[in-house]
Design an enzyme around this catalytic site. Sequence first.
Site, PDB file in Angstrom:
ATOM      1  N   SER A 121       0.636  -1.302   0.263  1.00 45.41           N
ATOM      2  CA  SER A 121      -0.432   0.135  -0.306  1.00 45.41           C
ATOM      3  C   SER A 121       1.063   1.229  -0.421  1.00 45.41           C
ATOM      4  O   SER A 121       2.398   1.001   0.386  1.00 45.41           O
ATOM      5  CB  SER A 121      -1.166   0.038   1.036  1.00 45.41           C
ATOM      6  N   GLU A 126      -0.940  19.087  -6.490  1.00 48.81           N
ATOM      7  CA  GLU A 126      -2.165  18.552  -7.262  1.00 48.81           C
ATOM      8  C   GLU A 126      -2.689  17.426  -6.358  1.00 48.81           C
ATOM      9  O   GLU A 126      -3.925  17.563  -7.692  1.00 48.81           O
ATOM     10  CB  GLU A 126      -1.890  18.032  -8.567  1.00 48.81           C
ATOM     11  N   SER A 127      -2.384  17.046  -5.901  1.00 42.63           N
ATOM     12  CA  SER A 127      -3.440  16.306  -5.073  1.00 42.63           C
ATOM     13  C   SER A 127      -2.719  14.897  -4.107  1.00 42.63           C
ATOM     14  O   SER A 127      -1.793  14.783  -3.507  1.00 42.63           O
ATOM     15  CB  SER A 127      -4.244  15.838  -5.510  1.00 42.63           C
ATOM     16  N   HIS A 167      -3.227   0.381  -3.701  1.00 43.24           N
ATOM     17  CA  HIS A 167      -3.166  -1.172  -2.963  1.00 43.24           C
ATOM     18  C   HIS A 167      -3.860  -2.096  -3.749  1.00 43.24           C
ATOM     19  O   HIS A 167      -3.455  -2.228  -4.765  1.00 43.24           O
ATOM     20  CB  HIS A 167      -4.537  -1.207  -1.853  1.00 43.24           C
ATOM     21  N   CYS A 171      -5.767  18.273  -9.657  1.00 42.73           N
ATOM     22  CA  CYS A 171      -6.484  19.694  -9.393  1.00 42.73           C
ATOM     23  C   CYS A 171      -5.340  20.197 -11.290  1.00 42.73           C
ATOM     24  O   CYS A 171      -4.452  19.867 -10.804  1.00 42.73           O
ATOM     25  CB  CYS A 171      -6.679  20.202  -8.007  1.00 42.73           C
ATOM     26  N   ASP A 191      14.147 -19.444  11.109  1.00 41.59           N
ATOM     27  CA  ASP A 191      12.819 -19.723  11.544  1.00 41.59           C
ATOM     28  C   ASP A 191      12.314 -21.132  11.000  1.00 41.59           C
ATOM     29  O   ASP A 191      12.462 -21.041  10.340  1.00 41.59           O
ATOM     30  CB  ASP A 191      11.897 -19.186  11.358  1.00 41.59           C
ATOM     31  N   PRO A 244      13.043 -24.381   5.037  1.00 44.57           N
ATOM     32  CA  PRO A 244      14.012 -25.106   5.105  1.00 44.57           C
ATOM     33  C   PRO A 244      15.060 -25.872   6.076  1.00 44.57           C
ATOM     34  O   PRO A 244      15.483 -26.913   6.295  1.00 44.57           O
ATOM     35  CB  PRO A 244      15.379 -24.746   4.059  1.00 44.57           C
TER      36      PRO A 244
HETATM   37  N1  SPD Z   1      13.611 -14.972  13.260  1.00 41.63           N
HETATM   38  C1  SPD Z   1      15.387 -15.380  12.462  1.00 41.63           C
HETATM   39  C2  SPD Z   1      16.310 -15.768  13.859  1.00 41.63           C
HETATM   40  C3  SPD Z   1      17.698 -16.206  13.206  1.00 41.63           C
HETATM   41  C4  SPD Z   1      17.725 -16.901  12.605  1.00 41.63           C
HETATM   42  N2  SPD Z   1      19.239 -17.161  12.467  1.00 41.63           N
HETATM   43  C5  SPD Z   1      19.940 -15.667  11.718  1.00 41.63           C
HETATM   44  C6  SPD Z   1      21.379 -15.702  11.003  1.00 41.63           C
HETATM   45  C7  SPD Z   1      22.578 -15.491  11.348  1.00 41.63           C
HETATM   46  N3  SPD Z   1      24.185 -15.831  11.029  1.00 41.63           N
END
Ligand code: SPD
Length: 427
Positions: A56, A63-64, A69, A84, A301, A305
Site C-alpha cells: 500500500s 496537485e493532490s 493497494h 487538480c 525460523d 528449509p
Molecule cells: N527470526 C530470526 C531467527 C534467526 C535466524 N538466524 C540468523 C542467522 C544469523 N547468522
Amino acid sequence: MSTALGNHILVEFMNCDPHIMNDVAAIERDMVDAAKKAEATVINSTFHHFSPYGVSGVVVIQESHLAIHTWPEYGYAAVDVFTCGDMNAWIAFDYLKESFQAKSYSAIEMKRGSVNLLTRNDFDISTMRQKANEWVNPGFYTRNVWFTDKDENQALSLRFTGDVFYDHQSPFQRVRILESYKYGKMLALDDMVMTTEKDEFHYHEMISHPAMFMHPNPKNVLVIGGGDGGTIREVLRHPGVEKVTMVEIDGAVIEACKEHLPNIAASFDDPKLTLLVDDGIAFAQNAAPGTYDVILVDGSDPVGPAEGLFSVSFYTNCYNALKEDGILVAQGESPKFNEKAFRELNHTLQDIFGTDKAPVSLFFVPTYPTGMWSFQYGLKGNIEGPIHQKEAEIETFVSTHGLRYYNAALHNGSFALPNFVKELIKK
Ligand code: SPD
C-alpha cells in the site's frame, strides 16, 4: 472554465505481474515516476509492504495524490489518481498500466468539488492560523518504505531505503540484501530478518563464545546453517580450533553475503574451514558418531528449509555426532514471539541431553520481532556449564578481538532466566 476543482480516476489494474505487485520499491518508483510523467510536483511518498504479500502506498503531489493497494495473489492493483489544475491523470494511468504489465484494466472518472455545489468563502489570508510554520519538514522529499517481519499478531518493521542489492529466489527461499536506514544492509530470507550490519554482533558473538569458553578444549566445530558467515568468523577467533566444518543448504545466501556483507562473511577463506553447500539435516544424520566438540545450529525460523532443524531426529543425530563431552547450541527462537517453538525445542533438548543439561541463554536482537531471542544448549557428558570461572581469560579474549556484546559477566548473566521463561520450559 472548469466546473469542478479536481478530477479523480479510480482504476482497476488486473492480471498484472504478481512479482511487481509485491515489490514495494518498484511500485514506489513507478508511482513517483507516473506522477512526474504527468508533470505533477512530488511532495512526499509513503509505501508499506505487508507480510507475506501486498503493498500500500501514497504519493502526495502538489496537485493532490496517487494511491495504490495491491493484491499480488490476484495480480490486482486498486489505484486512484486525484488531480487538480491542468494535470492530466490519464498520463499517469498509461504509465502505470505499462509498468505493472496489466493485461486488463478499467477505470471510472469523477469530477470532484463541483463548483455548482460549493460556496466560496471570502477571507483575509493574513489572518489564517500559521501553525504549519512551526513544523520542521525533515526533507523535501522523503521515502518511507518499510520491511516487516511478523506473524499474525506481532511485527518488527525496519524502514529501508528502497535499495535492493540482491534479490534471488533460490530453490529454498527468497534471498534478499536490502538496506535499512537504522541498521545498514540486511539479509532477509523470505520475509524474515536474518542479520543486519549494525546488530549482527549480538547474535554471532552469543551463538559462539559462551560454548567455546564452556568447553575445556574445543578443536573440532560443526556449524549447520550460518550462510552469512558471522558464526564461523567468531568461532575462528579461538586459536585452539583446528577444524571448522560448515554445512549451509543455500549457496545463494553465501554468495549474497560475500558480495554485500563482507564484514560478516569475512572468514570463508580461512584454511581451517571446510565449507559444504549441502543439507545440514542429512549431514547430521550421516555424521560419524563422536566427532565434534561443539555443534552450532545457526538456522532460520522453523518454516521452510529450517523446519527440520527443530525436530527430535535432528537433535538426536547431533547428540550422537558430538564427542563424549560436547556442546550443542541451537538458534532457540523467542520466548515472547514464538513461545511454542521455544518451549518445544527446549523439551526436545531436555529429553535428549537430560533435564539439567539443556540451559537457555537470552540476549537482545533489536531487529528480530520482540527483540528478545535465545540460544538453547545441550550439554553432553562431563561439560560443566553453563556458568564459567574463566573471567580473566574471557576478558583478555574480549579486548584482543574488540568484542562488542559478549563479556565474562554477560556470559553468566545470559543464563539467568525471567520467571515466565522458567515456567515456559518447565516439564
Ligand atoms: N527470526 C530470526 C531467527 C534467526 C535466524 N538466524 C540468523 C542467522 C544469523 N547468522
